[in-house]
Design a protein around this motif. Structure first.
Motif, PDB file in Angstrom:
ATOM      1  N   SER A 230     -37.766  34.570 -20.805  1.00 45.06           N
ATOM      2  CA  SER A 230     -37.016  35.800 -20.508  1.00 45.06           C
ATOM      3  C   SER A 230     -36.192  36.254 -21.702  1.00 45.06           C
ATOM      4  N   LYS A 231     -35.888  35.354 -22.595  1.00 41.14           N
ATOM      5  CA  LYS A 231     -35.109  35.704 -23.789  1.00 41.14           C
ATOM      6  C   LYS A 231     -35.419  34.704 -24.886  1.00 41.14           C
ATOM      7  N   PRO A 232     -35.348  35.147 -26.161  1.00 39.28           N
ATOM      8  CA  PRO A 232     -35.630  34.216 -27.263  1.00 39.28           C
ATOM      9  C   PRO A 232     -34.524  33.201 -27.403  1.00 39.28           C
ATOM     10  N   ALA A 233     -34.918  32.006 -27.829  1.00 41.35           N
ATOM     11  CA  ALA A 233     -33.916  30.957 -28.039  1.00 41.35           C
ATOM     12  C   ALA A 233     -33.203  31.144 -29.362  1.00 41.35           C
ATOM     13  N   HIS A 234     -33.931  31.655 -30.385  1.00 37.06           N
ATOM     14  CA  HIS A 234     -33.330  31.836 -31.706  1.00 37.06           C
ATOM     15  C   HIS A 234     -33.983  33.027 -32.403  1.00 37.06           C
ATOM     16  N   GLU A 235     -33.260  33.536 -33.389  1.00 33.93           N
ATOM     17  CA  GLU A 235     -33.804  34.534 -34.311  1.00 33.93           C
ATOM     18  C   GLU A 235     -33.474  34.095 -35.725  1.00 33.93           C
ATOM     19  N   VAL A 236     -34.454  34.300 -36.646  1.00 28.26           N
ATOM     20  CA  VAL A 236     -34.234  33.905 -38.036  1.00 28.26           C
ATOM     21  C   VAL A 236     -34.881  34.949 -38.935  1.00 28.26           C
ATOM     22  N   THR A 237     -34.208  35.271 -40.011  1.00 24.61           N
ATOM     23  CA  THR A 237     -34.739  36.248 -40.971  1.00 24.61           C
ATOM     24  C   THR A 237     -35.370  35.509 -42.146  1.00 24.61           C
ATOM     25  N   LEU A 238     -36.648  35.870 -42.451  1.00 26.17           N
ATOM     26  CA  LEU A 238     -37.409  35.222 -43.537  1.00 26.17           C
ATOM     27  C   LEU A 238     -37.951  36.310 -44.454  1.00 26.17           C
ATOM     28  N   PRO A 239     -37.214  36.657 -45.489  1.00 26.18           N
ATOM     29  CA  PRO A 239     -37.635  37.758 -46.368  1.00 26.18           C
ATOM     30  C   PRO A 239     -39.006  37.502 -46.998  1.00 26.18           C
ATOM     31  N   GLY A 240     -39.867  38.500 -46.920  1.00 27.64           N
ATOM     32  CA  GLY A 240     -41.158  38.433 -47.585  1.00 27.64           C
ATOM     33  C   GLY A 240     -42.191  37.572 -46.911  1.00 27.64           C
ATOM     34  N   VAL A 241     -41.916  37.077 -45.710  1.00 29.99           N
ATOM     35  CA  VAL A 241     -42.882  36.224 -45.009  1.00 29.99           C
ATOM     36  C   VAL A 241     -43.646  37.090 -44.002  1.00 29.99           C
ATOM     37  N   GLY A 242     -44.969  37.206 -44.222  1.00 30.68           N
ATOM     38  CA  GLY A 242     -45.799  37.969 -43.316  1.00 30.68           C
ATOM     39  C   GLY A 242     -46.415  37.088 -42.259  1.00 30.68           C
ATOM     40  N   PRO A 243     -47.107  37.688 -41.293  1.00 31.97           N
ATOM     41  CA  PRO A 243     -47.702  36.897 -40.202  1.00 31.97           C
ATOM     42  C   PRO A 243     -48.672  35.835 -40.701  1.00 31.97           C
ATOM     43  N   ALA A 244     -49.412  36.118 -41.789  1.00 30.31           N
ATOM     44  CA  ALA A 244     -50.377  35.140 -42.288  1.00 30.31           C
ATOM     45  C   ALA A 244     -49.693  33.927 -42.892  1.00 30.31           C
ATOM     46  N   GLN A 245     -48.426  34.077 -43.267  1.00 30.09           N
ATOM     47  CA  GLN A 245     -47.702  32.962 -43.874  1.00 30.09           C
ATOM     48  C   GLN A 245     -46.938  32.133 -42.850  1.00 30.09           C
ATOM     49  N   MET A 246     -46.780  32.663 -41.650  1.00 32.23           N
ATOM     50  CA  MET A 246     -46.038  31.935 -40.611  1.00 32.23           C
ATOM     51  C   MET A 246     -46.926  30.842 -40.024  1.00 32.23           C
ATOM     52  N   LEU A 247     -46.394  29.617 -39.976  1.00 29.06           N
ATOM     53  CA  LEU A 247     -47.143  28.487 -39.438  1.00 29.06           C
ATOM     54  C   LEU A 247     -46.734  28.154 -38.013  1.00 29.06           C
ATOM     55  N   GLY A 248     -45.460  28.185 -37.700  1.00 29.73           N
ATOM     56  CA  GLY A 248     -44.995  27.848 -36.354  1.00 29.73           C
ATOM     57  C   GLY A 248     -43.697  27.077 -36.398  1.00 29.73           C
ATOM     58  N   VAL A 249     -43.356  26.456 -35.250  1.00 29.88           N
ATOM     59  CA  VAL A 249     -42.097  25.737 -35.112  1.00 29.88           C
ATOM     60  C   VAL A 249     -42.392  24.276 -34.814  1.00 29.88           C
ATOM     61  N   VAL A 250     -41.701  23.385 -35.525  1.00 29.72           N
ATOM     62  CA  VAL A 250     -41.770  21.953 -35.248  1.00 29.72           C
ATOM     63  C   VAL A 250     -40.330  21.458 -35.134  1.00 29.72           C
ATOM     64  N   GLY A 251     -39.966  20.975 -33.949  1.00 31.02           N
ATOM     65  CA  GLY A 251     -38.606  20.487 -33.735  1.00 31.02           C
ATOM     66  C   GLY A 251     -37.591  21.581 -33.965  1.00 31.02           C
ATOM     67  N   ASN A 252     -36.692  21.350 -34.913  1.00 33.10           N
ATOM     68  CA  ASN A 252     -35.614  22.302 -35.176  1.00 33.10           C
ATOM     69  C   ASN A 252     -35.902  23.222 -36.363  1.00 33.10           C
ATOM     70  N   ASP A 253     -37.173  23.262 -36.822  1.00 30.74           N
ATOM     71  CA  ASP A 253     -37.479  24.032 -38.027  1.00 30.74           C
ATOM     72  C   ASP A 253     -38.611  25.025 -37.809  1.00 30.74           C
ATOM     73  N   VAL A 254     -38.457  26.165 -38.487  1.00 30.71           N
ATOM     74  CA  VAL A 254     -39.539  27.138 -38.600  1.00 30.71           C
ATOM     75  C   VAL A 254     -40.255  26.865 -39.915  1.00 30.71           C
ATOM     76  N   LEU A 255     -41.580  26.765 -39.862  1.00 31.72           N
ATOM     77  CA  LEU A 255     -42.369  26.442 -41.055  1.00 31.72           C
ATOM     78  C   LEU A 255     -43.232  27.632 -41.451  1.00 31.72           C
ATOM     79  N   PHE A 256     -43.301  27.867 -42.762  1.00 32.73           N
ATOM     80  CA  PHE A 256     -44.072  28.994 -43.293  1.00 32.73           C
ATOM     81  C   PHE A 256     -44.508  28.647 -44.711  1.00 32.73           C
TER      82      PHE A 256
END
Length: 1005
Positions: A230-256
């Motif tokens: 119903s609502k996002p748990a977190h929001e994070v800004t990643l300058p210059g990271v496009g969808p093809a560079q986004m890998l996903g979330v593992v534990g407490n980290d966003v990986l790209f």
């Protein structure tokens, strides 16, 4: 025709080789390669992960032991998917097939009529059914108790359209996007049904616990827990990271990923990216992995898998796991190494110990490799050398090209796609090859192009006006021009082959073969190899391989005029003294000269010659690739021919002022070393010796017309002698010779017209015309060709002229001219130019009219420069003017008196001591030779003739007949001109009349 042994009579098959030691065989191990699909991860299950891609093969790797096995794709299907379980789903144009990788059980999923496949999660297949009234229904197809169960899913509003279903590796569900009342809505679909979410995009990345979505094409990413959509748990800004560079979330980290510092590939499966992490709550970036791919998959527990490049050359490509601990902290570890894959050899060619192979990594592009094999002793192999990829830009997608043809001089030739266009890859070049022409060729059995040295030969279609009737054409790879085109043929196409500059063509009668010189098209010999219809020919030195269809074949020796019949075979290639042939998958070699007989070599994986095996016809071994991809280099065990020259390109003349002499010799086999010696043809004096080391097929030399000290040698003819030692030590050393005419070097004495090394005569008419009368180099000493310059009248009247040496440094002789005013000048005509008043000159001085004789005997002082002698009219004193080498002279020195009674002629070196000599006829007609001492004086005179009172002019004209010795011209009072050939010892031979009417000239110089 030359008689030969007829087929069926007189042929004796070689005996089988006796047991004994055979030459050492070299085995080059198959090359293992990094798997190009190792970073192309498809999905992860409970016990292993799937990797690869459609059309190139899939593999399953176990977590437990890192073992990998190929995954066969069912017929009619293409794409494999895994979504959090060990069940692989194969899809394509027919019903999906599922296979449990842990048990090996496989079953088909029959999609009911009206439904269409959309996605999977776990082992569940998601389909959609949409009726004509725009009512869409989702279905879940599952296998329960050995049968398929179809469950429809409720919860989708009526009229929902444009459904998009994304399976992203979560074993428990998928995300569905539908247009509801013209508004996109994202739903979560799992076993509990379909429920709406607050996501704005169903193209999420993540695992069964957390997913991440990009927010409205910005740099903001939203992280969602699947337990609360119903609502996002977190929001994070990643300058210059496009969808093809986004890998996903593992534990407490966003990986790209970001491209590596050295530049990453846009291909996400290539390990050229850096993996970074940022806390889901935001924070600085930190590096997690380098040299990684950007395709990530997730294990059921949320562990991320990524491909990573090896840390060093030759190491294995690995898959790494990125997992979160109990506290959410990120850790990395290697899961398994990707198996390397062997190279497959698809083409082979070998010449002069250079082996080229067409190598392909399975499903990859073909690449050209070169491996040099030693040419002496037991064979050894140098490191493989990459020479580029075959593809459209190289003018050849290898599957559609003619086989490679080694020319024997380091080059490779081949025809382009469908026989269109000839290309040649030069020895040190990489693909793409150099295009020679766009000429089409026929590609039929036994019609393939052949190459030897600088020439290729192929059958080409004729012009439309001749109904495209085929003909044979020889092309020069250097000039890219056809040097020979044969007559048009009807349906009958003769067999042909080429060896150096010799083209062998089947004749008009059975068994007849004709040899043609490709440069002239003229027949040089005819032979009969038998009485059958020849279907294939191959030439190697004195040997001709002939084949008459499947009936019989053999090798004809054009020297001994005998043929050796070969065992029955399917295909064959002619080597040096042997034939390699294949039958029933076995490669054998037959000695066609001695008693070695026939022996088995091995079993190629591909039995086609030029693809799976080849021979080095330039004195080398056989080679083949076995089923494991190893390359075997097998010496023939046959004694090679003596080293010989198959073709020569040595220009008959060269102007060293503008270019070097660059001869080439194509050799029959490798040479260990070579030496080229150049000698002055006239004198026999060595001018230059050039040497070189190992030469594989081609000796190339370059002579700039200078000696070893860098000084230009004299113009004229030079003999060259090439010697070379065979690298294999078999046979005598090669010796071949010829002649080259040099111009643009140092001008020889009195050579003004042709830069040909022959002396010339300067003659002035009373009308003021200066004629160069050129020496011909003939034994008579004639001077014939006239090169005239007029205008020597009035103020330009000449009272004396002395042909002199080159003082201007332009490699052209100059002329000393005294004007009627008494001014002495140095005129500097260009090589081969007429002497005119407008010719550039330098003023030497005035007052020279006190002398009644000027002449130059050559070098009198021993400094290597020509000097001038002048006789004073009033006293008869003889003065020496020593040259400064720039057209000017040192102050005069008197070297004699009483010379007023003599007719003088400066001769140059008449007695072979390297110093200038003077001839002088006294009043009684006796001729004396005055040798130079080398110290600026004249030595004791020697009588060389008498009775010369009939002459009114004597001129030392240089070498007129090409024997390297100074000659004399004398004109008698009747106008006849006589030549006296110098003997090189200070004397003169008997005179020869070379013409009459020379009284037309007022002055000879």
């Amino acid at each position: 025709m030359i008689a030969a042994l007829g087929i069926g009579a007189g042929f004796v098959p070689p005996a089988a080789g006796a047991a004994g030691s055979l030459p050492a065989e070299l085995v080059i191990p198959v090359e293992q390669n990094e798997n190009p699909d190792a970073g192309r991860l498809v999905g992860a299950g409970a016990s292993g992960y799937l990797w690869g891609q459609a059309g190139e093969g899939y593999n399953w790797t176990s977590y437990a032991d890192g073992s990998t096995r190929a995954v066969a794709v069912p017929a009619g299907l293409r794409v494999a998917q895994v979504s959090g379980t060990d069940v692989v789903t194969f899809t394509g144009v027919s019903n999906p097939v599922q296979r449990d990788m842990s048990t090996g059980q496989e079953w088909s999923v029959v999609v009911p009529t009206g439904q269409r496949y959309r996605a999977i999660y776990g082992a569940t297949v998601v389909t959609i059914e949409q009726t004509a009234d725009r009512v869409a229904t989702l279905h879940l197809l599952t296998r329960e108790n050995g049968r398929m169960v179809d469950r429809s899913v409720s919860g989708l509003p009526a009229g929902a359209v444009a459904l998009s279903v994304q399976g992203y590796g979560d074993p428990d569900g998928v995300f569905v996007e539908a247009m509801v009342n013209s508004r996109p809505v994202v739903y979560r679909l799992d076993a509990s049904g379909l429920r709406p979410t607050a996501l704005i995009d169903n193209q999420v990345k993540g695992s069964g616990r957390q997913v991440v979505e990009r927010f409205h094409n910005t740099d903001t990413y939203r992280i969602w827990n699947l337990s609360d959509l119903s609502k996002p748990a977190h929001e994070v800004t990643l300058p210059g990271v496009g969808p093809a560079q986004m890998l996903g979330v593992v534990g407490n980290d966003v990986l790209f990923t970001r491209p590596s510092a050295t530049g990453g590939s846009p291909d996400p499966s290539v390990a050229g990216h850096t993996v970074l992490a940022v806390p889901v709550t935001g924070g600085p970036e930190r590096v997690v992995l380098d040299r990684a791919a950007s395709i990530a998959v997730f294990e059921p527990d949320g562990t991320m898998l990524l491909g990573r490049a090896p840390e060093k050359q030759g190491a294995a490509y690995s898959v790494y796991a990125l997992r979160a601990g109990a506290d959410g902290a990120l850790s990395t570890g290697r899961v398994a190494d990707a198996l390397s894959i062997p190279t497959v050899v698809e083409g082979m060619s070998m010449a002069q110990g250079r082996m080229h192979t067409i190598d392909r990594i399975p499903f990859g592009r073909a690449r050209l490799r070169r491996t040099d094999i030693s040419v002496s002793g037991s064979p050894t192999a140098a490191a493989r050398e990459d020479r580029g990829l075959f593809n459209d830009y190289a003018g050849c997608d290898w599957d559609w090209c003619e086989e490679l043809q080694s020319t024997g001089d380091g080059r490779l030739a081949y025809q382009g796609i469908n026989g269109e266009g000839l290309s040649v890859l030069d020895e040190t070049a990489a693909l793409p090859a150099r295009k020679v022409n766009d000429q089409s060729t026929y590609q039929q059995p036994h019609d393939t192009m052949q190459a030897s040295g600088r020439y290729t030969v192929a059958r080409i279609p004729g012009p439309a006006s001749e109904d495209y009737r085929p003909r044979i054409q020889v092309v020069d790879l250097d000039t890219r021009k056809a040097v020979y085109t044969g007559p048009a043929q009807q349906q009958y196409l003769p067999a042909f082959t080429i060896d150096g500059g010799t083209l062998w063509v089947e004749g008009s009668t059975a068994g007849a073969v004709q040899a043609l010189d490709v440069r002239t098209g003229k027949a040089v010999r005819n032979v009969d190899v038998g009485d059958c219809d020849i279907t294939d020919l191959r030439a190697n030195g004195t040997d001709l391989y002939w084949e008459c269809g499947a009936k019989t074949s053999g090798v004809y020796d054009t020297v001994t005029k005998k043929s050796v019949r070969l065992p029955a075979h399917r295909s064959a290639m002619l080597g040096d003294g042997y034939v390699g042939w294949e039958k029933d998958g076995v490669l054998s070699v037959t000695d066609v000269r001695g008693t070695a007989g026939t022996r088995t070599v091995g079993s190629p994986a591909n039995v086609e010659p030029g693809e799976g095996w080849t021979v080095d016809r330039f004195g080398g071994p056989l080679a083949y690739a076995d089923k494991g991809g190893n390359v075997h280099v097998v010496p023939s065990g046959v004694k090679t021919s003596a080293l010989s020259v198959r073709d020569t390109a040595a220009a008959a003349s060269v102007n060293a002022a503008s270019a070097s002499w660059s001869p080439r010799w194509w050799l029959s086999k490798p040479a260990a070393s070579w030496q080229l010696t150049l000698k002055n043809k006239a004198t026999g004096t060595a001018a230059r010796t050039l040497t070189g080391g190992e030469a594989r097929g081609l000796v190339k030399a370059g002579w700039n017309g200078k000696d070893a000290a860098g000084r230009p040698v004299a113009n004229g003819a030079y003999t060259w002698t090439l010697t070379a030692k065979p690298a294999d030590g078999q046979g005598a050393a090669l010796t071949t010779s010829g002649t080259v005419k040099l111009s643009g070097g140092a001008a020889v004495a009195r050579d003004f017209v042709g830069n040909d090394g022959f002396g010339d005569l300067l003659a002035f008419t009373s009308a003021g015309v200066a004629d160069w009368r050129a020496g011909t180099g003939t034994g008579t000493g004639r001077v014939e060709t006239k090169l005239s310059g007029s205008g020597w009248t009035g103020a330009n009247t000449v009272t004396a002229a002395v042909p002199f040496e080159d003082v201007s440094g332009d490699r052209c002789n100059d002329v000393l001219v005294r004007m009627k005013t008494g001014e002495l000048r140095t005129y500097k005509p260009a090589c081969g130019a007429a002497l005119k008043p407008t010719t550039p000159y330098t003023k030497i001085g005035t007052g020279w009219n006190i002398f009644n004789a000027l002449t130059s005997p050559g070098d009198l002082t021993g400094d290597g420069r020509a000097d001038l002698l002048a006789r004073e009219t009033s006293t008869g004193s003889l003065y020496l003017y020593k040259s400064k080498g720039n057209g000017f002279f040192e102050p005069r020195v008197r070297i004699g008196t009483g010379w007023q009674k003599y007719l003088l002629a400066g001769m140059g070196d008449l007695n072979g001591d390297g110093k200038g000599d003077l001839l002088a006829r006294d009043g009684s007609g006796v001729v004396w030779r005055y040798p130079a001492t080398g110290k600026g004086t004249l030595g004791t005179r020697v009588k060389v003739g008498w009775g010369w009172t009939m002459y009114d002019a004597m001129v030392g004209a240089g070498d007129l007949n090409g024997d390297g010795k100074a000659d004399l011209l004398a004109r008698d009072t009747s106008g006849a001109l006589w030549s006296y050939r110098g003997d090189g010892k200070g004397g003169l031979a008997a005179r020869v009349k070379v013409g009459g009417g020379w009284q037309m000239y007022a002055r000879l110089s």
